[in-house]
Design a protein around this motif. Structure first.
Motif: not given
Ligand code: SF4
Lengths: 632, 358
Positions: B199-211
């Motif tokens: 879950l945390t790794s996905v949140l991090a990837a989501a935050a890294a994504h612009r959009g």
């Protein structure tokens, strides 16, 4: 041949044709020419909801009425002096509005058997003497236009399309209008299609020359410029003034304007206009639906922008829940409802004032909000600034009720001095405002300003003031969720009291009662200002006394309204609905006001209203006489 | 499960949001409000994960905003000491759209549920994804209506017996990942409430994504739909139930990789026994592929009925211009030569055609 020149003090012209005949453009150009000439004026565009209504039929008729004068006028006029009818349907649809003796100019080109049938004529009215009560001028405008522009080698259809400019040229000659603005306009509009441009300019000039040379028209009319309050004027429509008012609201409050909206007739032009003014920090967001329009504006307001949403009645219905959220979260929000005929889809292009009670009560729970209404096209500018002032100062959604008549109608507008516009202070919260029992500092999002009862507006990005708001009932002060019965009662009453406090910030009402003898007061709101004012003038001219008050604020009512109402024997409330303001006045002041109600999608007519006022005055005289009788 | 994504070091998705000075703690992100979900609710785990993830984002707390709609999960903002709005049913993406467009310097998160996002608020969700607004949307999917006490939701399996469907529901469910891909979301992922690390790794990837980043979180509702995701959690079944998506890797799963995903004859993908196929038949997953076809095909491996199998991980992560960046750029561009606003305003209201009366 030198022609006779007659002086007139005012003229009402109606251009009528098929939706595709360019009547709106023709009327608009005539208006601009009259504005440039310096007449006072008022316009009334009237067109079908369909973009391309069936050609040649009554529902497909589009018209534009312009009233211009050498003195100040208040309405687009009840009944035209001149009707320009481009086809049988246009003649038939508008004839009922024409007085005996008025002038009708007809383009006979389209009076074919087929077109007469489409318009529902059994016989050609130009051939029998059914029009003998009028000064009838039957011309082949289309034929003359085609002939005039043949040098440009256009198709017959394209050539015929310039007939509206021929008609405009002719009317411009008749009333001595300046032509430069129209020629400049045509040159700009058709810059990319030189043959169409040249044909339109030629048709316009040919129409003028025809008037000058033909013996059909022996008289030219002159309407002197109006003597108006000194200043610089321009012509402006209600929607344009509203858009400018919103831009000005942003400048005066130093807030970026965020418009979240969904296209709807007759409000879309505000979106179109605002989208051109991003340079003022205005963001326009065309949302996926009405709800997203208001929701995005609420989000922007939470972020410290001036959130605005524009719509018409059906859109307000969809936005109601979100407006309730803005009531609960106490965020500034300007909701603009350009009213149209209802219910449901109703009459999209016609005017009505039937959303007052929706604005007032159309939400779940006790959800009061301030309501303001403009009284004329130009006044939309000031009304927008006033709505913003209240929204920002009191942290509340505010409803602005314009209508189709104001939105599309236009008038000369004295351009305001930007220096004189009111400043609006956002006063963002920047610091904690509460001390906890343990001495630590805290931010209370629902603490209140003593005078206005407004809560602090702390925007994200402000350190130390982090807080959560939402649609659940808030605890007094601290703003956390609270289901406590006493707290809910307190918060409901506080939200109401906050809206009521707006009345303390309002100037006294202007009572127009020149003789001071009037027993009848006419009380109106919104776009009926013009017809009411014109009707009162007629009444006074006829030797009767009448007083007039017009409301800018519908909620809360101004503090002095109750006293004013009680000072008159009768109060007449003209509205384009079944008595919505009447209902509110009766409920609040227990005064038996008399309604004057019309819901035909059209503005009130001054003459009819004047009759109603005179009737009420005579009944008042009779009843006072009776009372005197009894007293004896 | 054992998907291990590296923690991104710079969050391109949060460009423009001011960085925190010094290290923050999970405690700082916890508000003083008592958390009121039912005991055992999956929401607790997600809250804890988010509270401990937010300090790692390295953004100023006051520049983070959580916006939610209505439903059990939508109480989320009250429990975070950031700015927040608990709004009305289904409208959070629309409210967040206005906020994110108006304010470049905010990191805006939406918390929503399967009813809030996919039923009453479906329109706003798809349009937010279409526009690619810079929002991180956490969609808590428990496949049931919790707050209104147990009616079926738009993600409930057909035939579900609930209070409102005593004879079984006849609704066909949405697959939120398929829906998001169809709406052309630029970032789509699925994770599980109980797997904190993933879950945390996905949140991090989501935050890294612009959009817009749409993160579907399988969330257990022990009261009204207990065990809906049990097959993905039970140590006896999860190896066969979770199809892990790892960037650039062949999709294999099951005990000792006994299962894999291959292209099917119908143009989609299907599960096969690894021993029965050749190595090069196994689908290599690529979330960065501009063409979403494979991601969509893989999303269809999710059971629509009772869940026995579901792909978990990042389905799609591609760059695409965002609505809010472009809208702000237009405003900034137009405002470049504004000069004094009052002077400009005077010119605007005056217009071109005027006349003067003395
Ligand atoms: S009803 Fe279900 S989802 Fe809602 S709080 Fe309780 S356990 Fe959680």
């Amino acid at each position: 041949m030198a022609k006779e020149v007659k002086q007139l003090d005012r003229v009402i012209i109606r251009f009528a044709g098929d939706s595709g005949d360019g009547m709106q453009l023709t009327g608009d150009r005539f208006t601009q020419q009259s504005a440039a000439f310096g007449n006072d004026l008022s316009t009334f565009p009237n067109f079908p909801a369909e973009i391309r209504a069936p050609q040649g039929t009554l529902p497909g008729v589009s018209s534009f009425q312009v009233h211009f004068a050498d003195h100040d006028i208040l309405t687009a006029g009840d009944s035209p002096d001149v009707l320009v009818a481009m086809n049988p349907a246009a003649l038939k649809a508008n004839l009922a509005d024409m007085k005996k003796g008025s002038t009708i100019i007809v383009d006979r080109h389209d009076f074919t058997t087929r077109n007469l049938q489409k318009a529902g004529y059994d016989a050609d009215p130009l051939e029998d003497d059914s029009l003998s009560d009028y000064t009838l001028n039957v011309l082949d405008l289309t034929g003359m236009t085609v002939e005039a522009v043949k040098e440009f080698g256009l198709s017959r259809k394209d050539a015929a399309r310039a007939k509206n400019m021929f008609a405009l040229g002719l009317l411009s000659w008749m009333y001595g209008r300046p032509t430069e603005t129209t020629i400049a306009f045509l040159e700009k509009r058709f810059a990319k299609v030189p043959d169409i441009r040249d044909a339109n300019v030629k048709a316009f000039k040919s129409g003028w020359n025809f008037g000058e040379t033909t013996e059909v028209f022996a008289v030219q009319y002159e309407i002197k410029p109006a003597r108006m309050t000194p200043g610089t004027y321009r012509n402006i429509s209600g929607n344009l003034a509203l858009a400018y008012g919103l831009v000005a609201s942003g400048v005066q409050s130093d807030l970026p304007v965020f418009l979240g909206t969904y296209p709807i007739t007759p409000a879309s032009d505000i979106l179109h206009e605002l989208s051109k003014h991003k340079g003022f920090g205005v963001t326009t967001f065309q949302a996926e639906d009405e709800i997203a329009g208001v929701a995005s504006a609420i989000g922007a307001s939470f972020g410290g922008a001036l959130g605005v949403t524009t719509t018409s009645g059906p859109g307000v219905a969809l936005k109601s829940e979100a407006i309730g959220l803005a009531v609960m979260t106490e965020l500034p929000l300007v909701v603009i409802d350009v009213q149209r005929g209802g219910p449901s889809t109703g009459l999209p292009t016609k005017t009505e004032q039937a959303d007052l009670l929706q604005a007032m009560y159309g939400r779940n729970g006790e959800a009061p909000l301030p309501i303001v209404a403009p009284q004329s096209p130009g006044d939309c500018f000031d009304a927008a600034i006033e709505a913003t002032r209240i929204a920002v100062t009191y942290r509340t959604p505010v409803m602005l009720l314009s209508d189709g008549y104001l939105a599309n109608g236009s008038e000369p507008w004295r351009i305001p001095d930007v220096e004189d516009l009111p400043k609006i202070e956002a006063n963002f919260a920047t610091e904690p405002n509460h001390t906890n029992p343990d001495g630590t500092e805290a931010f209370w999002p629902y603490a209140r300003d003593e005078e206005t009862l407004a809560r602090p507006w702390a925007v994200p990005g402000t350190a130390g003031l982090e807080h959560r708001i939402g649609g659940l009932e808030k605890g007094d002060g601290h703003g956390n969720i609270s289901y406590d019965p006493r707290n809910h009662e307190l918060m409901v009453r506080t939200r109401q009291a906050k809206v009521d406090r707006v009345a303390d910030s309002l100037p006294p009402l202007v009572v127009d009662d020149p003789s001071g003898q009037a027993k009848v007061l006419v009380l109106g709101w919104g776009s009926t200002y013009g017809p009411i004012g014109a009707a009162c003038r007629r009444v006074r001219k006829a030797g009767n006394d009448v007083a007039q008050v017009h409301l800018r604020h519908l909620n809360p009512f101004p503090n002095d309204l109750g006293e004013i109402i009680k000072g008159y024997e009768k109060v007449l409330v003209p509205e384009m609905n079944l008595g919505q303001l009447s209902l509110l006045l009766r409920a609040k002041y227990l005064v038996d006001v008399v309604g004057y109600n019309q819901v035909n999608g059209m503005p009130l007519k001054a003459a009819e209203l004047a009759d109603a006022i005179n009737n009420l005055i005579s009944s008042t005289d009779v009843s006072s006489a009776n009372n005197t009788e009894l007293a004896r | 499960m054992s998907v291990d994504l590296p923690m991104p070091t710079n969050f391109a998705g949060t460009k423009g949001v001011p960085a925190a000075e010094g290290k923050q703690t999970a405690k700082e992100f916890s508000s003083d409000q008592e958390v009121r979900w039912c005991p055992g609710c999956g929401d607790y785990a997600v809250l804890k994960a988010v509270q401990s993830f937010l300090p790692d984002l390295g953004l100023r707390r006051e520049n983070i905003v959580f916006v939610s709609g209505i439903g059990c999960s939508s109480r989320f903002p009250y429990y975070l000491d950031t700015y927040g709005m608990h709004s009305i049913h289904g409208r959070a993406p629309a409210i967040a759209t206005g906020l994110a467009t108006a304010r470049e310097d905010l990191s805006v998160w939406v918390v929503t549920g399967d009813g809030d996002a996919l039923s009453i608020g479906g329109n706003h969700l798809i349009h937010a994804m279409r526009r690619n607004i810079n929002l991180k949307i956490l969609l808590f999917n428990n496949r049931i209506y919790g707050l209104t006490k147990g009616q079926y939701s738009p993600t409930s399996e057909a035939g579900k017996i609930t209070k409102s469907t005593p004879m079984g529901s006849v609704d066909h469910p949405f697959n939120p990942v398929s829906l998001a891909l169809g709406a052309e979301a630029s970032f789509v992922a699925r994770t599980i409430d109980s797997d904190r690390k993933h879950l945390t790794s996905v949140l991090a990837a989501a935050a890294a994504h612009r959009g817009t980043a749409l993160v579907e979180i399988y969330q257990n509702c022990p009261i009204f739909n207990d065990g809906a995701f049990e097959s993905l959690k039970d140590s006896d079944t999860k190896a066969d139930a979770i199809i892990p998506l790892q960037q650039g890797e062949k999709i294999t799963f099951g005990v000792d990789g006994s299962k894999c995903v291959i292209h099917s004859k119908t143009g989609g993908v299907e599960v096969a026994n690894t021993s029965a196929v050749s190595e090069d038949q196994i689908v290599v997953f690529d979330a960065h592929n501009p063409d979403p076809t494979l991601a969509f095909a893989v999303s269809r491996l999710t059971d629509a009925g009772v869940l026995h199998q579901s792909p978990i991980g990042i389905f799609r992560d591609v760059p695409r211009p965002t609505y809010d960046d472009q809208a702000r750029a237009q405003v900034a561009d137009a405002a470049k030569d504004l000069g004094d606003p009052a002077t400009k305003l005077a010119a605007l209201v005056t217009g071109a055609d005027t006349w003067t009366i003395v």
